[in-house]
Write a protein that holds these residues in place. Structure first.
Motif, short mmCIF file in Angstrom:
data_model
loop_
_atom_site.label_atom_id
_atom_site.label_comp_id
_atom_site.label_asym_id
_atom_site.label_seq_id
_atom_site.Cartn_x
_atom_site.Cartn_y
_atom_site.Cartn_z
N TYR A 155 0.85 -1.17 0.00
CA TYR A 155 0.00 0.00 0.00
C TYR A 155 0.90 1.24 0.00
N GLY A 156 0.73 2.12 -0.98
CA GLY A 156 1.50 3.36 -1.05
C GLY A 156 0.61 4.56 -0.83
N TYR A 157 1.21 5.67 -0.48
CA TYR A 157 0.49 6.90 -0.21
C TYR A 157 0.47 7.80 -1.44
N SER A 158 1.32 7.50 -2.42
CA SER A 158 1.43 8.26 -3.67
C SER A 158 1.86 9.71 -3.44
N ALA A 159 2.56 9.96 -2.41
CA ALA A 159 3.12 11.29 -2.17
C ALA A 159 4.55 11.15 -1.64
N GLY A 160 5.12 9.96 -1.82
CA GLY A 160 6.51 9.75 -1.42
C GLY A 160 6.72 9.76 0.07
N ARG A 161 5.69 9.36 0.84
CA ARG A 161 5.82 9.45 2.30
C ARG A 161 5.59 8.14 3.05
N ILE A 162 5.01 7.15 2.44
CA ILE A 162 4.74 5.92 3.19
C ILE A 162 4.60 4.73 2.25
N ILE A 163 5.19 3.62 2.64
CA ILE A 163 4.92 2.32 2.03
C ILE A 163 4.56 1.38 3.17
N VAL A 164 3.43 0.71 3.04
CA VAL A 164 3.02 -0.32 4.01
C VAL A 164 2.92 -1.64 3.27
N MET A 165 3.51 -2.68 3.82
CA MET A 165 3.56 -3.97 3.14
C MET A 165 3.23 -5.09 4.12
N GLY A 166 2.53 -6.08 3.62
CA GLY A 166 2.35 -7.32 4.35
C GLY A 166 3.39 -8.31 3.87
N VAL A 167 4.22 -8.78 4.78
CA VAL A 167 5.30 -9.69 4.38
C VAL A 167 5.31 -10.92 5.29
N LYS A 168 5.82 -11.99 4.73
CA LYS A 168 6.00 -13.22 5.48
C LYS A 168 7.49 -13.55 5.45
N PHE A 174 4.30 -10.22 9.19
CA PHE A 174 4.46 -8.86 9.70
C PHE A 174 3.79 -7.87 8.75
N ILE A 175 3.34 -6.77 9.32
CA ILE A 175 3.02 -5.59 8.54
C ILE A 175 4.14 -4.60 8.81
N ILE A 176 4.88 -4.23 7.76
CA ILE A 176 5.97 -3.29 7.92
C ILE A 176 5.62 -1.99 7.21
N ALA A 177 6.07 -0.88 7.76
CA ALA A 177 5.77 0.42 7.17
C ALA A 177 6.99 1.31 7.23
N ASN A 178 7.31 1.93 6.11
CA ASN A 178 8.37 2.92 6.02
C ASN A 178 7.72 4.30 6.02
N VAL A 200 -4.28 3.64 6.34
CA VAL A 200 -3.62 2.59 5.57
C VAL A 200 -3.47 1.33 6.42
N LEU A 201 -3.13 1.50 7.70
CA LEU A 201 -3.02 0.35 8.59
C LEU A 201 -4.36 -0.35 8.74
N GLU A 202 -5.43 0.44 8.85
CA GLU A 202 -6.76 -0.15 8.97
C GLU A 202 -7.10 -0.96 7.72
N SER A 203 -6.70 -0.45 6.55
CA SER A 203 -7.01 -1.14 5.30
C SER A 203 -6.34 -2.51 5.23
N ILE A 204 -5.06 -2.55 5.58
CA ILE A 204 -4.34 -3.82 5.45
C ILE A 204 -4.72 -4.78 6.57
N ARG A 205 -5.05 -4.26 7.74
CA ARG A 205 -5.45 -5.14 8.84
C ARG A 205 -6.88 -5.64 8.68
N ALA A 206 -7.62 -5.03 7.78
CA ALA A 206 -8.97 -5.53 7.50
C ALA A 206 -8.93 -6.85 6.74
N SER A 207 -7.78 -7.11 6.11
CA SER A 207 -7.61 -8.38 5.39
C SER A 207 -7.44 -9.51 6.39
N GLU A 208 -8.11 -10.62 6.16
CA GLU A 208 -8.00 -11.77 7.07
C GLU A 208 -6.57 -12.27 7.14
N ARG A 209 -5.84 -12.14 6.06
CA ARG A 209 -4.46 -12.63 6.01
C ARG A 209 -3.56 -11.91 7.01
#
Length: 316
Positions: A155-168, A174-178, A200-209
């Protein structure tokens, strides 16, 4: 094995050479620990059943190393090449870069030069931009099985300020965020940005995965949390909002938790340390997995005006 070594650390692999060259083995050796090499097929079954030996617990030698650094622009070839080499020479597994000044036309070139996976969120060639870099060393062996890091959602913010990723990573999710937050002088923008982070965190945590995944949020937050310990300024509204975000997701500033009374800064102005703006927020459930969090120097010419911060944690 030395008496002060509390655990029997082990790393498995197909051969002694593979295990000996593993970045996990090297990190343990750097700390003076002995490592048990497990290269037979049956070893993997044994370690899943045998929890301790001679009064010492067996512990997987996997130590995931994550670094974060505001690079203040890396369009200069010498600078980004030096930083890529810095990543490889220190065996960092995952690296967060902020203020990269990157644009889409550099993606192929930088991925080729880095020799690893890179995720981008661009803005302009002279402003913002964040990257998450995955060192090729993550493709090696772990304690129980060989497994590549798996990136499932970005998940990106499209303003060069945040990347959130679900990784295994090694079977752990983990959910990692820069994070690259707006500067301190723009408090309203900081407030709005923190609301974006939460969204953005709410969006990715809404996923069951990813619902039960642990969080690792790192980067240049541009927010002083403790006026006495992190800088002599009044506490801002943004700092309070950041604390509210941390409480909502059960996060803790892990460096401060490990160094409750230390005064050490990450941001420099005219070569003088001024404040601690760079830090990792981690799920409080990870506290016992955190090996070390440290602020380090970077030796390269044309160095950024920030010091890197490094998080190391054990992965089961």
């Amino acid at each position: 094995m030395e008496e002060n070594q509390d655990h029997i650390y082990f790393v498995t692999g197909d051969s002694r050479e593979t295990v000996g060259n593993s970045p996990f083995t090297k990190r343990l050796r750097e700390r003076g620990y002995e490592v048990l090499y497990m290269t037979d097929t049956i070893d993997k079954e044994v370690v899943q059943q045998l929890k301790e030996f001679d009064g010492k617990t067996l512990k997987c030698g996997n130590i995931l190393s994550i670094a974060s650094l505001n690079v203040r622009g890396i369009n200069n070839h010498q600078k980004h090449a030096s930083l890529f080499e810095w990543i490889h020479s220190n065996n960092f597994d995952i690296v967060f870069f902020q203020e990269t000044f990157s644009t889409s036309d550099v993606e192929t070139k930088w991925r080729s030069e880095f020799r690893g996976k890179i995720e981008f969120d661009h803005y302009e060639s002279n402003s913002s931009g964040v990257m998450i870099l995955f060192n090729k060393g993550l493709d090696g062996n772990d304690c129980v099985e060989t497994q590549r890091i798996q990136v499932h959602d970005t998940y990106g913010y499209s303003a060069g300020r945040i990347i959130v990723m679900g990784v295994k990573v090694f079977n752990a999710k983990f959910i990692i965020a820069n994070i690259y937050a707006p500067v301190q002088s723009k408090e309203t923008e900081q407030e709005n940005f923190l609301m974006v982070v939460q969204s953005v965190l709410e969006s990715i945590r809404a996923s069951e995965r990813w619902r039960d995944s642990e969080l690792i949020l790192g980067g240049d937050w541009n927010i002083v949390q403790d006026p006495e310990k992190d800088k002599y300024v009044e506490k801002t509204k943004s700092a309070q909002s950041l604390q509210a975000l941390a409480q909502k997701y059960n996060l803790e500033d892990i460096w401060r938790q490990q160094n409750p009374h230390t005064k050490m800064f990450t941001y420099y102005k005219q070569r003088q340390p001024t404040s601690r703006l760079d830090y990792f927020y981690t799920s409080d459930n990870l506290r016992h997995n955190i090996w070390e969090t440290k602020i380090i120097d970077i030796p390269y010419v044309k160095a950024p005006d920030h010091n890197p911060i490094v998080l190391e944690l054990t992965i089961k």
